[in-house]
Design an enzyme around this catalytic site. Structure first.
Site, short mmCIF file in Angstrom:
data_model
loop_
_atom_site.label_atom_id
_atom_site.label_comp_id
_atom_site.label_asym_id
_atom_site.label_seq_id
_atom_site.Cartn_x
_atom_site.Cartn_y
_atom_site.Cartn_z
N ASN A 1 -5.99 -2.78 1.84
CA ASN A 1 -5.98 -4.24 1.94
C ASN A 1 -7.43 -4.70 2.07
OD1 ASN A 1 -3.17 -4.47 1.96
ND2 ASN A 1 -3.07 -4.24 4.17
N ARG B 1 0.83 -1.22 0.00
CA ARG B 1 0.00 0.00 0.00
C ARG B 1 0.86 1.26 0.00
NH1 ARG B 1 -3.90 0.32 4.68
NH2 ARG B 1 -2.16 -0.63 5.75
#
Length: 95
Positions: free
Chosen positions: A36, A18
């Protein structure tokens, strides 16, 4: 402008995916978000100049150093309403 929704699977959690994607998207001048979404999956929306979106997709196929990307599903979507590129909170893992 091009906007794409991504579903990326593989070893993409616990490897900084990320943060890496947010950094690359910002570097390319893209807007959108990443989060996520459960076991071994990351979801993202990237939007901006077509060339920059395609470059980000190319980079996502490898990901950061510790990642192992198995699949990427990408579909056309609407650009995000909010400006910039953000990391969203992870969705809870379902049993």
């Amino acid at each position: 402008m091009k906007a794409t929704h991504l579903l990326i699977t593989g070893r993409v959690q616990g490897v900084g995916f990320r943060e890496w994607l947010a950094s690359e998207a910002r570097r390319l001048g893209l807007s959108g978000w990443v989060r996520n979404i459960g076991q071994d999956a990351v979801e993202a929306v990237i939007a901006g100049d077509t060339v920059a979106v395609e470059e980000c997709l190319r980079l996502c196929r490898r990901g950061p150093r510790a990642a192992v990307v198995e699949t990427i599903e990408d579909t056309i979507t609407e650009p995000p309403a909010e400006p910039g590129f953000i990391k969203r909170a992870s969705l809870p893992v379902r049993p």
